[in-house]
Design an enzyme around this catalytic site. Sequence first.
Site, mmCIF file in Angstrom:
data_model
loop_
_atom_site.group_PDB
_atom_site.id
_atom_site.type_symbol
_atom_site.label_atom_id
_atom_site.label_comp_id
_atom_site.label_asym_id
_atom_site.label_seq_id
_atom_site.Cartn_x
_atom_site.Cartn_y
_atom_site.Cartn_z
ATOM 1 N N TRP A 44 17.802 8.419 -17.715
ATOM 2 C CA TRP A 44 18.543 7.486 -16.869
ATOM 3 C C TRP A 44 18.749 6.248 -17.738
ATOM 4 O O TRP A 44 17.787 5.571 -18.104
ATOM 5 C CB TRP A 44 17.715 7.169 -15.623
ATOM 6 C CG TRP A 44 18.421 6.319 -14.614
ATOM 7 C CD1 TRP A 44 19.273 6.753 -13.641
ATOM 8 C CD2 TRP A 44 18.316 4.904 -14.457
ATOM 9 N NE1 TRP A 44 19.712 5.694 -12.901
ATOM 10 C CE2 TRP A 44 19.146 4.540 -13.376
ATOM 11 C CE3 TRP A 44 17.624 3.902 -15.122
ATOM 12 C CZ2 TRP A 44 19.290 3.227 -12.943
ATOM 13 C CZ3 TRP A 44 17.770 2.584 -14.692
ATOM 14 C CH2 TRP A 44 18.593 2.269 -13.609
ATOM 15 N N HIS A 71 25.799 -19.520 10.298
ATOM 16 C CA HIS A 71 25.343 -20.394 9.207
ATOM 17 C C HIS A 71 25.989 -20.004 7.875
ATOM 18 O O HIS A 71 25.473 -20.343 6.819
ATOM 19 C CB HIS A 71 23.820 -20.366 9.125
ATOM 20 C CG HIS A 71 23.179 -20.818 10.402
ATOM 21 N ND1 HIS A 71 23.209 -22.136 10.802
ATOM 22 C CD2 HIS A 71 22.579 -20.127 11.395
ATOM 23 C CE1 HIS A 71 22.618 -22.238 11.984
ATOM 24 N NE2 HIS A 71 22.227 -21.029 12.367
ATOM 25 N N LYS A 108 15.804 8.500 -8.067
ATOM 26 C CA LYS A 108 14.863 8.688 -6.959
ATOM 27 C C LYS A 108 13.553 7.966 -7.219
ATOM 28 O O LYS A 108 12.940 7.421 -6.321
ATOM 29 C CB LYS A 108 14.622 10.191 -6.747
ATOM 30 C CG LYS A 108 13.736 10.526 -5.562
ATOM 31 C CD LYS A 108 14.436 10.218 -4.257
ATOM 32 C CE LYS A 108 13.568 10.415 -3.038
ATOM 33 N NZ LYS A 108 14.075 9.644 -1.893
ATOM 34 N N CYS A 156 14.127 8.601 -15.735
ATOM 35 C CA CYS A 156 13.803 9.499 -16.845
ATOM 36 C C CYS A 156 12.620 10.409 -16.531
ATOM 37 O O CYS A 156 11.707 10.022 -15.807
ATOM 38 C CB CYS A 156 13.439 8.698 -18.083
ATOM 39 S SG CYS A 156 14.697 7.554 -18.583
ATOM 40 N N GLU A 178 24.616 2.452 -0.791
ATOM 41 C CA GLU A 178 24.175 3.331 -1.875
ATOM 42 C C GLU A 178 24.861 4.689 -1.842
ATOM 43 O O GLU A 178 25.024 5.326 -2.879
ATOM 44 C CB GLU A 178 22.647 3.458 -1.953
ATOM 45 C CG GLU A 178 21.969 4.266 -0.889
ATOM 46 C CD GLU A 178 20.457 4.391 -1.132
ATOM 47 O OE1 GLU A 178 19.717 4.441 -0.159
ATOM 48 O OE2 GLU A 178 20.031 4.449 -2.309
ATOM 49 N N GLU A 189 18.428 -1.813 6.567
ATOM 50 C CA GLU A 189 18.328 -0.429 6.097
ATOM 51 C C GLU A 189 19.662 0.304 6.270
ATOM 52 O O GLU A 189 20.080 1.059 5.379
ATOM 53 C CB GLU A 189 17.182 0.269 6.858
ATOM 54 C CG GLU A 189 16.970 1.747 6.571
ATOM 55 C CD GLU A 189 16.694 2.075 5.101
ATOM 56 O OE1 GLU A 189 16.496 1.162 4.286
ATOM 57 O OE2 GLU A 189 16.718 3.275 4.778
ATOM 58 N N ASN A 220 10.099 7.514 -21.546
ATOM 59 C CA ASN A 220 10.456 6.878 -20.262
ATOM 60 C C ASN A 220 9.997 5.436 -20.351
ATOM 61 O O ASN A 220 8.892 5.185 -20.822
ATOM 62 C CB ASN A 220 9.681 7.495 -19.090
ATOM 63 C CG ASN A 220 10.043 8.923 -18.843
ATOM 64 O OD1 ASN A 220 10.956 9.451 -19.462
ATOM 65 N ND2 ASN A 220 9.310 9.562 -17.954
ATOM 66 N N GLY A 221 10.799 4.508 -19.862
ATOM 67 C CA GLY A 221 10.379 3.109 -19.868
ATOM 68 C C GLY A 221 11.334 2.257 -20.700
ATOM 69 O O GLY A 221 12.434 2.702 -21.044
ATOM 70 N N ARG A 238 14.791 13.081 -9.787
ATOM 71 C CA ARG A 238 14.490 11.674 -10.083
ATOM 72 C C ARG A 238 15.756 10.858 -10.357
ATOM 73 O O ARG A 238 15.716 9.641 -10.299
ATOM 74 C CB ARG A 238 13.572 11.601 -11.320
ATOM 75 C CG ARG A 238 12.221 12.239 -11.080
ATOM 76 C CD ARG A 238 11.515 12.507 -12.388
ATOM 77 N NE ARG A 238 10.987 11.310 -12.984
ATOM 78 C CZ ARG A 238 9.718 10.937 -12.955
ATOM 79 N NH1 ARG A 238 8.846 11.673 -12.336
ATOM 80 N NH2 ARG A 238 9.312 9.845 -13.552
ATOM 81 N N LYS A 289 21.832 1.959 3.195
ATOM 82 C CA LYS A 289 22.244 3.373 3.168
ATOM 83 C C LYS A 289 23.733 3.481 2.907
ATOM 84 O O LYS A 289 24.171 4.282 2.101
ATOM 85 C CB LYS A 289 21.932 4.083 4.497
ATOM 86 C CG LYS A 289 20.484 4.390 4.803
ATOM 87 C CD LYS A 289 19.880 5.494 3.973
ATOM 88 C CE LYS A 289 19.197 4.926 2.770
ATOM 89 N NZ LYS A 289 17.800 4.621 2.844
HETATM 90 O O1 M6R Z 1 9.630 5.536 -4.103
HETATM 91 P P1 M6R Z 1 9.749 4.188 -3.435
HETATM 92 O O2 M6R Z 1 9.670 4.282 -1.960
HETATM 93 O O3 M6R Z 1 8.794 3.175 -3.984
HETATM 94 O O4 M6R Z 1 11.212 3.696 -3.807
HETATM 95 C C1 M6R Z 1 11.639 2.408 -3.463
HETATM 96 C C2 M6R Z 1 13.144 2.283 -3.561
HETATM 97 O O5 M6R Z 1 13.567 2.532 -4.869
HETATM 98 C C3 M6R Z 1 13.861 3.264 -2.620
HETATM 99 O O6 M6R Z 1 13.452 3.105 -1.302
HETATM 100 C C4 M6R Z 1 15.381 3.054 -2.700
HETATM 101 O O7 M6R Z 1 15.728 1.802 -2.185
HETATM 102 C C5 M6R Z 1 16.110 4.178 -1.961
HETATM 103 N N1 M6R Z 1 17.109 4.749 -2.816
HETATM 104 C C6 M6R Z 1 16.786 3.733 -0.723
HETATM 105 O O8 M6R Z 1 17.414 4.781 -0.070
#
Ligand code: M6R
Length: 606
Positions: free
Chosen positions: A74, A501, A601, A2, A485, A478, A98-99, A27, A482
């Site tokens: 959001w 395991h 974001k 938001c 997401e 990582e 927001n929140g 965002r 990627k």
């Molecule tokens: O702004 P930040 O680095 O604290 O955000 C942390 C995560 O929300 C962020 O890295 C998220 O996992 C990404 N979408 C990954 O690509």
Amino acid sequence: MCGIIGINSNKSVSASIINSLKKLEYRGYDSAGIATLSSGQINEVKSEGRVDNLEKNSLVQNMEGTIGIGHVRWATHGSPNSLNAHPHSSQNVSVVHNGIIENSTLLKKFLVGKGHKFKSQTDTEVIVHLITEHLKTDDIVNSIKKTLKSLHGSFALGIIFKDQPDLIVGARRGSPLAVGYGPNENYLGSDSYALKSMTNKITYLNDGEFCVIKKDHVEFFSDDGVKINKKVLELSSQEEEYDKGDYKHFMAKEIEEQPLTLKNGIKEYIDNSNNDINIYNFPWKISEISSITLIGCGTAYHSCLMAKYWFEELTSLDVNVDIASEFRYRKNRFKRDSLYIFVSQSGETADTYAALDICKKNGMKTCAVVNVIESSIARDSEFVLPIHCGTEIGVASTKAFLGQILILYILSLKLALLRKDLKKDVFTQKLNDLKKLPKLVDQTLSIDNKIQTISNTFNEAKGSMFLGRGFSYPIALEGALKLKELSYIHAEGYPAGEMKHGPLALIEEGMPVVVLAPRDNYYKKTISNMQEVIARGAKVLLVTNKSKDEIVSENIWETLEVETTNADLLPFLLTIPLQKLAYYSALKKGFDIDKPRNLAKSVTVE
Ligand code: M6R
């Protein structure tokens, strides 16, 4: 997540509010809305989807009013439709939020009992009715004070009132909020970026504070309603260029910008003339630090995990890594001699901020590794190491990841030298290798074509796995993050040695498995693990680095070779093909690459 904007001016505000909402789009959100005050009436327009939809609405195009609030939402409580979009208004008050209000169910029950009628499924609407209720007996400041006191949870608020043509109230607990100052107008915004096209003079609200914004001045209050003075900060007035240029997506651009991210970081921290690393104004004596705790979320957490391997390899420090949302509620044993490092691109992630706050309250040493240097985490940490990668718009973090691990690697080298864990000649050699890294990343970026074809197999699969050992394990995590997401394909990151395991049971004929096996100390072990998955029918994509030595293994489906450097730095190079794999896979599926579904974001709620 938001975003809030508020403008109190002597000219029409709707176009400027829409413009600022567009700045907040990065965002991540699913609906948008605006409310202005004109001729003593609150006018509210909301729409599902993008700010563009809102802008095209004829009611917005003809919207009058010199004072107003806007919001991108959001969804948390209630589905993402126009009814639940903000602002939420009663006859007298309009609110953007927001929140999350954690006690909204109880408050709603109380308010319904008093005759208030609710229109939406949101938690926010209780704020509207609480203020309306208090205004029956109290003035504005007292109504706000009482309302805020009864709210549990986190909020940043923007509020306008039917009978107040020159007043916006802003309030903050947990979620960030900034006030901006302009000529004959003042602003409210959830970050300074949203305000930057209008002003570079900013005041940040601290937790618990609220403010009253008039056209010609702003008053600030503590949570008990006592007036307080706040500093006005002057931020850089340059508006950064956010253009995609010739790229189809910001993510594609941000992947390609990574050599520059590394060059900027190296330029900032490496002293070429003395072959040293400069970390100016480090506030602690080296002897005061004997352990490191790294905390972050998502990709930033993977950076922390990567750093653990480097710190342990290069220094004799004790190293812990934590996911912020777990750290904040655990019974932590705080260590006086530990340096707590908070890693975040946005610097606004609610869980990471809460972890920082807990550490500060316990008197710990706090250091932020952030991209946005005006962010809450940067402002409230004792020491900041900026990553200087420029604005990152794509929700999937790419250049910020490389920026974060670069700074953490540099810090591990410097501490290793200062603690005499690393000899000067080894340190110098590592610095020299590091200086060559941007070029190697640049060269690795060209392995495009093959990845485009490889991505087809991932798109057809039910699920996939990413395996690595040692330095490559955080990169496997990582890579899997990627892919999931961006292309919504199930992807599991795992330590290669852990497969037997349990997860080996998942492997079936044709399942794509990425194996990260650079020629480092773990190479032979990883190749053995690779053979175990090949034997069970997996289609293995081996990612390694170029070498004279042949790869001794049969039945590998595909191999990608990144450039070669010392083992410490290979994780930077291995990351590149994994980012591209996720990008091409999502591109072929036609998904919204810069704004993947359900994600934001800047994650400003826990
Ligand atoms: O702004 P930040 O680095 O604290 O955000 C942390 C995560 O929300 C962020 O890295 C998220 O996992 C990404 N979408 C990954 O690509």
